[in-house]
Design an enzyme around this catalytic site. Structure first.
Site, PDB file in Angstrom:
ATOM      1  N   GLU A 191       0.890  -1.171   0.000  1.00  0.00           N
ATOM      2  CA  GLU A 191       0.000   0.000   0.000  1.00  0.00           C
ATOM      3  C   GLU A 191       0.920   1.210   0.000  1.00  0.00           C
ATOM      4  OE1 GLU A 191      -1.612   3.175   1.234  1.00  0.00           O
ATOM      5  OE2 GLU A 191      -2.094   2.164   3.116  1.00  0.00           O
TER       6      GLU A 191
ATOM      7  N   CYS B 183      -1.514   8.837   3.744  1.00  0.00           N
ATOM      8  CA  CYS B 183      -1.490   8.597   2.296  1.00  0.00           C
ATOM      9  C   CYS B 183      -2.873   8.871   1.705  1.00  0.00           C
ATOM     10  CB  CYS B 183      -0.999   7.203   1.976  1.00  0.00           C
ATOM     11  SG  CYS B 183      -1.991   5.964   2.716  1.00  0.00           S
TER      12      CYS B 183
HETATM   13  C1  UN1 Z   1      -1.480   5.666   5.166  1.00  0.00           C
HETATM   14  O1  UN1 Z   1      -1.491   6.842   5.509  1.00  0.00           O
HETATM   15  O2  UN1 Z   1      -0.397   5.069   4.952  1.00  0.00           O
HETATM   16  O3  UN1 Z   1      -7.921   6.194   5.742  1.00  0.00           O
HETATM   17  C2  UN1 Z   1      -2.713   4.888   4.940  1.00  0.00           C
HETATM   18  C3  UN1 Z   1      -6.954   6.699   6.314  1.00  0.00           C
HETATM   19  C4  UN1 Z   1      -5.843   5.814   6.796  1.00  0.00           C
HETATM   20  C5  UN1 Z   1      -4.717   5.942   5.834  1.00  0.00           C
HETATM   21  C6  UN1 Z   1      -3.673   4.957   6.053  1.00  0.00           C
HETATM   22  N1  UN1 Z   1      -6.290   4.456   6.932  1.00  0.00           N
HETATM   23  O4  UN1 Z   1      -6.836   7.896   6.481  1.00  0.00           O
END
Ligand code: UN1
Length: 508
Positions: A266, A300
């Protein structure tokens, strides 16, 4: 602000000792432990961390391999019980985790609470998945009379989990719990910036009763990561981090001998939000500010490029700027703070350089002044930057910087095409009260998580499985029904159930 002394459970972390690989006689002397400092005040040393040496990494891989068959053979229900016990232990250590989220990762209390909640959710959800998927009887598949066909799932071996600093507890835990639930053992490498919270987490896995070698902490930098991913004994890698690092891991897995590896990644995003003139301005303001500036933009999922329909753009931007000016920037341990520091000096330098470059290139930039005291930490002054198109941005800028563009109603399809052309595909927000617009965006946008008339962060485990496509990751989505199975291998047992051997009579 008067700082409280560290809770007792944190004091013990000042000597980093959560992992204990037996040093061999001829081992190189250990490197000196390095200090881990606080993002909002670099004079505070939160603890120390000694990175793993190559001989220790190898010993730990050996241990993970020898522990795996028994862990796998326990079955899903027994593994689920232990994962649930770890979730209980996390909740019992809430205060230590919250303090570490704040001091080691610079999180606000709200973010720290959400982080612990998500970590516990991952443990409980993957425990439920272990129970559901890893039954001794497996799944019966239809077949000819006289045959029983059963598909069962099994662990693959020793997995490597490589975690990011922006969710040093939640994602770190999810990346471990997924492969574990599937019957693998796990070598967990935390981000260099956040080894202490990871250390406490791994201690709790052990205290909850995970046998030796089932979960091991492997602290270190990219060299340690490369040692792990390049080792032919490893069955696969679960990773969250940058697209660039995911590529390096992929190359490393592809070039080693040994079994073909599983890779679940991811990665980043260049996330947009489209706001048309039917949207509700107050709702948009609230959701834009949360999506772009909560967690100092270090998610992210965070909003990077806001597209405003031209006829409402000025009014909308004025409201957003009003809320932006009201954000409280500063010490995340202060309860009123909205925006804390970024993770380290390197992150700060990159973000400051981006804002300066955009200003030099003639873009209009609104930027907050940093309040007094921020020079003790790695703070970035939040900024809003006007652009014409998402295509003007070459990469993701991971921090409190929002870009704003305008579009004409007739160009909506072009806007979607431009967003898709960037190649990332993580989150997209759409604010509209026109069903056809929503449907069009939903049908065309190549993203993993689409958010309608709300903010675009904070995916909930189990309800909103999270993850993207293209440059944003390989899938499956974390916290979703296809995640745990990806770490397993499938076995089909085909048994002749006729007393005399039905096949023999058919052959005659
Ligand atoms: C990340 O920032 O690596 O939905 C992913 C959201 C979090 C994001 C995680 N689960 O804001």
């Amino acid at each position: 602000l008067v700082r409280e002394p560290l809770p007792e459970s944190m004091a013990e972390l000042s000597d980093f000792s959560g992992w204990t690989a037996a040093p061999t006689a001829e081992a190189a002397p250990a490197a000196a432990p390095r200090p881990v400092t606080c993002p909002h005040d670099r004079t505070i040393v939160v603890g120390h961390c000694r990175d793993a040496r190559p001989d220790e990494v190898s010993t730990m891989i050996e241990r993970a391999l020898s522990a795996q068959p028994e862990w796998d053979a326990r079955g899903g229900a027994a593994r689920a019980e232990l994962l649930a016990a770890v979730a209980d232990a996390y909740e019992a250590h809430r205060d230590a985790f919250l303090s570490l989220c704040q001091r080691e990762a610079g999180k606000t209390l709200t973010d720290a609470v959400l982080e612990l909640r998500e970590a516990v959710d991952f443990l409980r959800y993957y425990a439920a998945e272990a129970r559901r998927l890893f039954t001794p009887e497996g799944e019966a598949l239809p077949g000819p009379t006289g045959e029983s066909n059963r598909l069962t799932l099994h662990g693959r071996g020793a997995f490597v989990a490589i975690a990011p600093w922006n969710f040093p507890l939640a994602i770190f835990t999810g990346l471990i719990a997924g492969p574990l639930a599937a019957g693998n053992t796990v070598l967990a490498k935390p981000a260099e910036q956040t080894p202490l919270i990871a250390d406490l987490a791994v201690r709790l896995f052990r205290e909850a009763g995970m046998p030796d070698g089932v979960v091991q902490l492997v602290p270190g930098d990219g060299t340690v990561g490369a040692m792990l991913t390049g080792d032919p004994r490893i069955a696969g890698v679960a990773f969250t981090g940058s697209t660039e690092t995911a590529r390096a891991i992929n190359r490393s897995l592809a070039s080693r001998d040994g079994p073909l590896a599983q890779f679940v990644a991811e990665t980043g995003g260049q996330n947009a939000m489209i706001v048309d003139s039917s949207a509700l301005p107050e709702q948009v303001t609230r959701d834009v500010v949360a999506s772009a500036f909560q967690s100092a933009g270090q998610r992210c999922s965070a909003l990077r490029v806001l597209y405003l329909q031209d006829d409402i753009a000025d009014a909308m931007l004025e409201m957003i700027r009003g809320a932006f000016e009201a954000l409280v920037i500063g010490d995340p341990e202060d309860l009123t703070t909205d925006v804390g520091p970024v993770i380290d000096a390197e992150a700060k330098a990159a973000l400051d350089a981006h804002v300066a470059a955009m200003r030099a290139a003639g873009h209009t930039v609104w930027q907050r002044e940093l309040p007094q005291g921020c020079d003790r930490g790695t703070f970035v002054a939040p900024a809003i930057i006007q652009i014409d198109s998402i295509r003007q941005l070459e990469r993701e800028h991971f921090g409190p910087v929002l870009h704003v563009a305008r579009f004409a109603a007739a160009d909506l399809e072009q806007v979607i095409a431009d967003i898709n052309a960037v190649g990332y595909g993580l989150t997209l927000g759409i604010h509209t009260r026109i069903d056809n617009t929503r449907r069009l965006v939903q049908a065309r946008a190549k993203v993993g998580n689409l958010y309608v008339n709300r903010n675009q962060i904070g995916a909930v485990v189990g309800s909103q499985p999270f993850g993207g496509e293209g440059l944003s990751g390989t899938g499956p989505k974390a916290g979703g029904p296809h995640y745990v199975a990806r770490f397993a291998t499938e076995r089909v047992a085909c048994i002749d159930t006729t007393a005399a051997g039905g096949k023999a009579s058919l052959m005659a």
